[in-house]
Design a protein around this motif. Structure first.
Motif, PDB file in Angstrom:
ATOM      1  N   THR A 108      46.263  78.750  32.514  1.00  0.00           N
ATOM      2  CA  THR A 108      47.595  78.678  31.922  1.00  0.00           C
ATOM      3  C   THR A 108      48.296  80.014  32.114  1.00  0.00           C
ATOM      4  O   THR A 108      47.797  81.057  31.676  1.00  0.00           O
ATOM      5  CB  THR A 108      47.518  78.345  30.421  1.00  0.00           C
ATOM      6  N   ILE A 109      49.433  79.991  32.783  1.00  0.00           N
ATOM      7  CA  ILE A 109      50.192  81.204  33.058  1.00  0.00           C
ATOM      8  C   ILE A 109      51.495  81.146  32.275  1.00  0.00           C
ATOM      9  O   ILE A 109      52.282  80.202  32.425  1.00  0.00           O
ATOM     10  CB  ILE A 109      50.479  81.348  34.559  1.00  0.00           C
ATOM     11  N   THR A 110      51.708  82.133  31.437  1.00  0.00           N
ATOM     12  CA  THR A 110      52.929  82.221  30.634  1.00  0.00           C
ATOM     13  C   THR A 110      53.827  83.292  31.226  1.00  0.00           C
ATOM     14  O   THR A 110      53.415  84.444  31.377  1.00  0.00           O
ATOM     15  CB  THR A 110      52.601  82.556  29.172  1.00  0.00           C
ATOM     16  N   LEU A 111      55.065  82.909  31.545  1.00  0.00           N
ATOM     17  CA  LEU A 111      56.028  83.826  32.147  1.00  0.00           C
ATOM     18  C   LEU A 111      57.210  84.033  31.205  1.00  0.00           C
ATOM     19  O   LEU A 111      57.692  83.077  30.604  1.00  0.00           O
ATOM     20  CB  LEU A 111      56.556  83.264  33.472  1.00  0.00           C
ATOM     21  N   PRO A 112      57.702  85.258  31.078  1.00  0.00           N
ATOM     22  CA  PRO A 112      58.943  85.460  30.326  1.00  0.00           C
ATOM     23  C   PRO A 112      60.109  84.767  31.031  1.00  0.00           C
ATOM     24  O   PRO A 112      60.041  84.504  32.231  1.00  0.00           O
ATOM     25  CB  PRO A 112      59.119  86.985  30.350  1.00  0.00           C
ATOM     26  N   GLN A 113      61.158  84.489  30.293  1.00  0.00           N
ATOM     27  CA  GLN A 113      62.303  83.773  30.858  1.00  0.00           C
ATOM     28  C   GLN A 113      63.159  84.716  31.689  1.00  0.00           C
ATOM     29  O   GLN A 113      64.303  85.031  31.349  1.00  0.00           O
ATOM     30  CB  GLN A 113      63.127  83.128  29.736  1.00  0.00           C
ATOM     31  N   ASN A 114      62.600  85.202  32.802  1.00  0.00           N
ATOM     32  CA  ASN A 114      63.338  86.035  33.744  1.00  0.00           C
ATOM     33  C   ASN A 114      63.497  85.263  35.047  1.00  0.00           C
ATOM     34  O   ASN A 114      62.647  84.451  35.407  1.00  0.00           O
ATOM     35  CB  ASN A 114      62.584  87.347  34.024  1.00  0.00           C
ATOM     36  N   GLU A 115      64.562  85.536  35.762  1.00  0.00           N
ATOM     37  CA  GLU A 115      64.752  84.858  37.042  1.00  0.00           C
ATOM     38  C   GLU A 115      63.868  85.495  38.100  1.00  0.00           C
ATOM     39  O   GLU A 115      63.881  86.712  38.299  1.00  0.00           O
ATOM     40  CB  GLU A 115      66.214  84.926  37.477  1.00  0.00           C
ATOM     41  N   LEU A 116      63.110  84.654  38.797  1.00  0.00           N
ATOM     42  CA  LEU A 116      62.201  85.113  39.843  1.00  0.00           C
ATOM     43  C   LEU A 116      62.884  85.032  41.206  1.00  0.00           C
ATOM     44  O   LEU A 116      63.779  84.215  41.425  1.00  0.00           O
ATOM     45  CB  LEU A 116      60.939  84.252  39.867  1.00  0.00           C
ATOM     46  N   LYS A 117      62.404  85.871  42.124  1.00  0.00           N
ATOM     47  CA  LYS A 117      62.878  85.772  43.503  1.00  0.00           C
ATOM     48  C   LYS A 117      62.151  84.669  44.252  1.00  0.00           C
ATOM     49  O   LYS A 117      62.748  83.996  45.101  1.00  0.00           O
ATOM     50  CB  LYS A 117      62.680  87.118  44.222  1.00  0.00           C
ATOM     51  N   ASN A 118      60.867  84.500  43.941  1.00  0.00           N
ATOM     52  CA  ASN A 118      60.080  83.473  44.635  1.00  0.00           C
ATOM     53  C   ASN A 118      58.930  83.029  43.748  1.00  0.00           C
ATOM     54  O   ASN A 118      58.368  83.824  42.988  1.00  0.00           O
ATOM     55  CB  ASN A 118      59.542  84.009  45.968  1.00  0.00           C
ATOM     56  N   PHE A 119      58.576  81.742  43.858  1.00  0.00           N
ATOM     57  CA  PHE A 119      57.488  81.174  43.061  1.00  0.00           C
ATOM     58  C   PHE A 119      56.706  80.220  43.945  1.00  0.00           C
ATOM     59  O   PHE A 119      57.299  79.326  44.571  1.00  0.00           O
ATOM     60  CB  PHE A 119      58.065  80.429  41.856  1.00  0.00           C
ATOM     61  N   SER A 120      55.375  80.388  44.022  1.00  0.00           N
ATOM     62  CA  SER A 120      54.580  79.496  44.875  1.00  0.00           C
ATOM     63  C   SER A 120      53.216  79.210  44.259  1.00  0.00           C
ATOM     64  O   SER A 120      52.617  80.070  43.602  1.00  0.00           O
ATOM     65  CB  SER A 120      54.409  80.088  46.277  1.00  0.00           C
ATOM     66  N   ILE A 121      52.753  77.972  44.475  1.00  0.00           N
ATOM     67  CA  ILE A 121      51.418  77.540  44.058  1.00  0.00           C
ATOM     68  C   ILE A 121      50.772  76.813  45.218  1.00  0.00           C
ATOM     69  O   ILE A 121      51.385  75.938  45.849  1.00  0.00           O
ATOM     70  CB  ILE A 121      51.465  76.613  42.834  1.00  0.00           C
ATOM     71  N   ASN A 122      49.513  77.144  45.488  1.00  0.00           N
ATOM     72  CA  ASN A 122      48.702  76.413  46.465  1.00  0.00           C
ATOM     73  C   ASN A 122      47.400  76.023  45.779  1.00  0.00           C
ATOM     74  O   ASN A 122      46.606  76.885  45.403  1.00  0.00           O
ATOM     75  CB  ASN A 122      48.432  77.276  47.702  1.00  0.00           C
ATOM     76  N   SER A 123      47.188  74.718  45.594  1.00  0.00           N
ATOM     77  CA  SER A 123      46.027  74.223  44.854  1.00  0.00           C
ATOM     78  C   SER A 123      45.246  73.230  45.704  1.00  0.00           C
ATOM     79  O   SER A 123      45.840  72.365  46.358  1.00  0.00           O
ATOM     80  CB  SER A 123      46.493  73.546  43.553  1.00  0.00           C
ATOM     81  N   SER A 124      43.916  73.356  45.675  1.00  0.00           N
ATOM     82  CA  SER A 124      43.074  72.439  46.445  1.00  0.00           C
ATOM     83  C   SER A 124      42.684  71.207  45.636  1.00  0.00           C
ATOM     84  O   SER A 124      42.870  70.076  46.086  1.00  0.00           O
ATOM     85  CB  SER A 124      41.806  73.156  46.933  1.00  0.00           C
ATOM     86  N   ASN A 125      42.133  71.406  44.449  1.00  0.00           N
ATOM     87  CA  ASN A 125      41.645  70.292  43.638  1.00  0.00           C
ATOM     88  C   ASN A 125      41.976  70.530  42.171  1.00  0.00           C
ATOM     89  O   ASN A 125      41.250  71.206  41.458  1.00  0.00           O
ATOM     90  CB  ASN A 125      40.121  70.140  43.790  1.00  0.00           C
ATOM     91  N   GLY A 126      43.063  69.971  41.731  1.00  0.00           N
ATOM     92  CA  GLY A 126      43.476  70.143  40.346  1.00  0.00           C
ATOM     93  C   GLY A 126      44.926  69.749  40.180  1.00  0.00           C
ATOM     94  O   GLY A 126      45.702  69.728  41.148  1.00  0.00           O
ATOM     95  N   ASN A 127      45.293  69.411  38.962  1.00  0.00           N
ATOM     96  CA  ASN A 127      46.676  69.051  38.669  1.00  0.00           C
ATOM     97  C   ASN A 127      47.517  70.303  38.438  1.00  0.00           C
ATOM     98  O   ASN A 127      47.021  71.331  37.966  1.00  0.00           O
ATOM     99  CB  ASN A 127      46.743  68.145  37.441  1.00  0.00           C
ATOM    100  N   VAL A 128      48.807  70.189  38.734  1.00  0.00           N
ATOM    101  CA  VAL A 128      49.738  71.308  38.566  1.00  0.00           C
ATOM    102  C   VAL A 128      50.905  70.852  37.704  1.00  0.00           C
ATOM    103  O   VAL A 128      51.521  69.816  37.978  1.00  0.00           O
ATOM    104  CB  VAL A 128      50.267  71.811  39.924  1.00  0.00           C
ATOM    105  N   LYS A 129      51.210  71.630  36.659  1.00  0.00           N
ATOM    106  CA  LYS A 129      52.373  71.360  35.818  1.00  0.00           C
ATOM    107  C   LYS A 129      53.145  72.655  35.628  1.00  0.00           C
ATOM    108  O   LYS A 129      52.578  73.674  35.242  1.00  0.00           O
ATOM    109  CB  LYS A 129      51.951  70.797  34.455  1.00  0.00           C
TER     110      LYS A 129
END
Length: 219
Positions: A108-129
Motif C-alpha cells: 500500500t503506497i500513500t501519496l500526498p495530494q501533489n501533482e506528479l510529473k509521471n506515474f507508472s506501475i508494472n505488475s506481474s501477478n497481482g491486482n492493482v488499484k
C-alpha cells in the motif's frame, strides 16, 4: 544399465528432492513470519513514481503523509528508494525456493495530494488499484491481475494494459477513450460497445486501454 542402477537412481532423486523440501520448509518457517512493515517517508517530496512488483497486490491512495506499507513476510518486503524526487518501489531481487506458497500480500503506497510529473506501475501477478492521484501522464501494465483506477486526474493522457485481467475505470477526467480488447467485453458508461472502440472529444488527454483476456468497464 543394470537393474540395481535403475532402482538406485530414482531413489537418489527422491532423496535429493526430500532434502530440498526439508531445507525449504525450514527456511520458510524461519524467514516468512508475517510482520507489517512501514517505510515512513513523510519528510520527502516526490514528483515521479515508479512501482515494479512480481507477486503482490498494489494499492495506491492519497493521504497526508508519504509512506509504503507491506503486510507480508519481512524478507519479501519491497525495496523503497527516493532520489531527486523520484520514488521507486520494487520487489526484492533474491531467489526463493518456496515452490509451494501461493500467498499474495499487499503493498500500500500513500501519496500526498501533489501533482506528479509521471506515474507508472508494472505488475506481474497481482491486482492493482489506484485512487485519486493527480499526474501529468501515467501508465499501468499487468500480466495477471485486475486493474481498477478511480478519480484519476491527468493532463496529457494515461495508458492501461493487461494480459489476463479485468480493467475498470471510475470517475476520471479524460477527454477521450481508446479501447482495444481481444477476448472480453467492453462497457462504456453502462452500454456494451465493440472490442475496438473510441470516443474522443480532445486528443490532449486520452486514456488508451489494451486488454488481451478480460473485460473493460468505463464508468
Amino acid at each position: 544399465m543394470s537393474m540395481s542402477k535403475k532402482v538406485i537412481l530414482p531413489s537418489v532423486i527422491l532423496s535429493l528432492l526430500g532434502s530440498i523440501v526439508a531445507c525449504q520448509n525450514a527456511s520458510f518457517s524461519a524467514s516468512t513470519s508475517l510482520q507489517k512493515s512501514t517505510a515512513d517517508l513523510s519528510a520527502q517530496v516526490v514528483q515521479q513514481v515508479k512501482i515494479s512488483n512480481s507477486n503482490d497486490n498494489i494499492y495506491v491512495k492519497v493521504g497526508k503523509k508519504l509512506k509504503v506499507d507491506y503486510d507480508g513476510p519481512k524478507n519479501n518486503a519491497p525495496i523503497v528508494k527516493i532520489k531527486n524526487h523520484y520514488l521507486e518501489v520494487s520487489s526484492p531481487h533474491h531467489f526463493s525456493l518456496n515452490f509451494f506458497s501461493r500467498n499474495t500480500y499487499n503493498v500500500t503506497i500513500t501519496l500526498p495530494q501533489n501533482e506528479l510529473k509521471n506515474f507508472s506501475i508494472n505488475s506481474s501477478n497481482g491486482n492493482v488499484k489506484v485512487e485519486e492521484i493527480h499526474t501529468d501522464k501515467g501508465n499501468i501494465v499487468t500480466s495477471n491481475g485486475n486493474i481498477i483506477i478511480s478519480k484519476i486526474i491527468s493532463r496529457f493522457g494515461f495508458e492501461l494494459s493487461s494480459s489476463n485481467g479485468n480493467i475498470t475505470v471510475e470517475h476520471a477526467n479524460f477527454s477521450g477513450y481508446n479501447l482495444s480488447n481481444s477476448n472480453g467485453s467492453n462497457k462504456f458508461r453502462g452500454m456494451h460497445v465493440p472490442n475496438s472502440f473510441a470516443k474522443i472529444t480532445s486528443k490532449s488527454n486520452v486514456l488508451d486501454i489494451n486488454n488481451s483476456n478480460g473485460d473493460i468497464d468505463i464508468n
